[in-house]
Design a protein around this motif. Structure first.
Motif, short mmCIF file in Angstrom:
data_model
loop_
_atom_site.label_atom_id
_atom_site.label_comp_id
_atom_site.label_asym_id
_atom_site.label_seq_id
_atom_site.Cartn_x
_atom_site.Cartn_y
_atom_site.Cartn_z
N ALA A 40 -0.37 -37.85 -57.21
CA ALA A 40 0.37 -37.40 -56.05
C ALA A 40 1.86 -36.88 -55.96
CB ALA A 40 0.90 -38.65 -54.72
N GLY A 41 3.07 -36.69 -57.48
CA GLY A 41 3.51 -36.12 -56.87
C GLY A 41 3.77 -35.01 -58.10
N LEU A 42 2.63 -34.86 -58.59
CA LEU A 42 2.42 -33.33 -59.30
C LEU A 42 1.93 -32.70 -58.86
CD1 LEU A 42 0.90 -34.60 -62.34
CD2 LEU A 42 2.38 -34.10 -62.71
N THR A 43 1.65 -32.87 -57.39
CA THR A 43 1.11 -31.34 -56.07
C THR A 43 2.47 -30.90 -55.98
OG1 THR A 43 1.32 -32.70 -54.95
CG2 THR A 43 -0.49 -32.25 -55.60
N GLN A 61 -3.18 -37.02 -45.93
CA GLN A 61 -1.66 -35.98 -45.27
C GLN A 61 -1.06 -35.38 -46.22
OE1 GLN A 61 0.37 -38.25 -42.11
NE2 GLN A 61 -0.95 -38.97 -41.19
N TRP A 62 -0.84 -34.20 -45.61
CA TRP A 62 -1.03 -33.17 -46.78
C TRP A 62 0.68 -32.52 -45.44
CZ3 TRP A 62 -0.53 -31.60 -51.64
CH2 TRP A 62 0.09 -30.82 -51.91
N ASN A 63 2.03 -32.42 -46.89
CA ASN A 63 3.29 -32.19 -46.38
C ASN A 63 3.58 -31.60 -47.31
OD1 ASN A 63 3.37 -32.95 -43.74
ND2 ASN A 63 3.81 -35.26 -44.81
N SER A 64 2.94 -29.71 -47.61
CA SER A 64 4.78 -29.06 -48.10
C SER A 64 4.08 -27.58 -48.16
CB SER A 64 3.40 -29.29 -49.33
OG SER A 64 3.37 -28.47 -50.62
N SER A 65 4.82 -26.64 -48.66
CA SER A 65 4.85 -25.15 -47.70
C SER A 65 3.96 -24.12 -48.77
CB SER A 65 6.66 -24.62 -48.69
OG SER A 65 6.32 -24.48 -50.04
N SER A 66 2.75 -25.35 -49.79
CA SER A 66 1.74 -24.39 -50.55
C SER A 66 0.72 -24.86 -49.94
CB SER A 66 1.74 -25.46 -51.96
OG SER A 66 2.68 -25.21 -52.68
#
Length: 89
Positions: A40-43, A61-66
């Motif tokens: 999970a952290g590698l993303t 759940q997805w929280n990222s700017s990617s």
């Protein structure tokens, strides 16, 4: 590379994974719902805006700017679908 559930990573392996992810133009994560670390952290190591494809039948759940695309299916079908979309894209 592949890390199986309950398999531990040594620091050298993890460092090489982070370096490879930081240079990637696409990241594919198959077989995890992003609740287990270190996967999970590698993303978070991908460059800003790098597409991330998650292949897992569970909701996430997805929280990222990617850029994020979730193929909500098992790994075998999901990888086949990813390849189809990649080749058509």
């Amino acid at each position: 590379d592949v890390v199986l559930y309950d398999e531990s990573l040594n620091t050298d392996t993890l460092d090489r994974a982070v370096d490879a992810i930081a240079a990637a133009d696409t990241m594919i994560v198959a077989g995890t719902s992003l609740t287990v670390y270190p996967a999970a952290g590698l993303t978070r190591c991908v460059p800003h805006g790098t597409p991330i494809w998650l292949i897992d039948p569970k909701p996430v759940q997805w929280n990222s700017s990617s850029t994020f695309r979730h193929l909500q299916m098992g790994a075998s079908k999901g990888v086949a679908q990813f390849m189809k979309e990649l080749l058509e894209g």
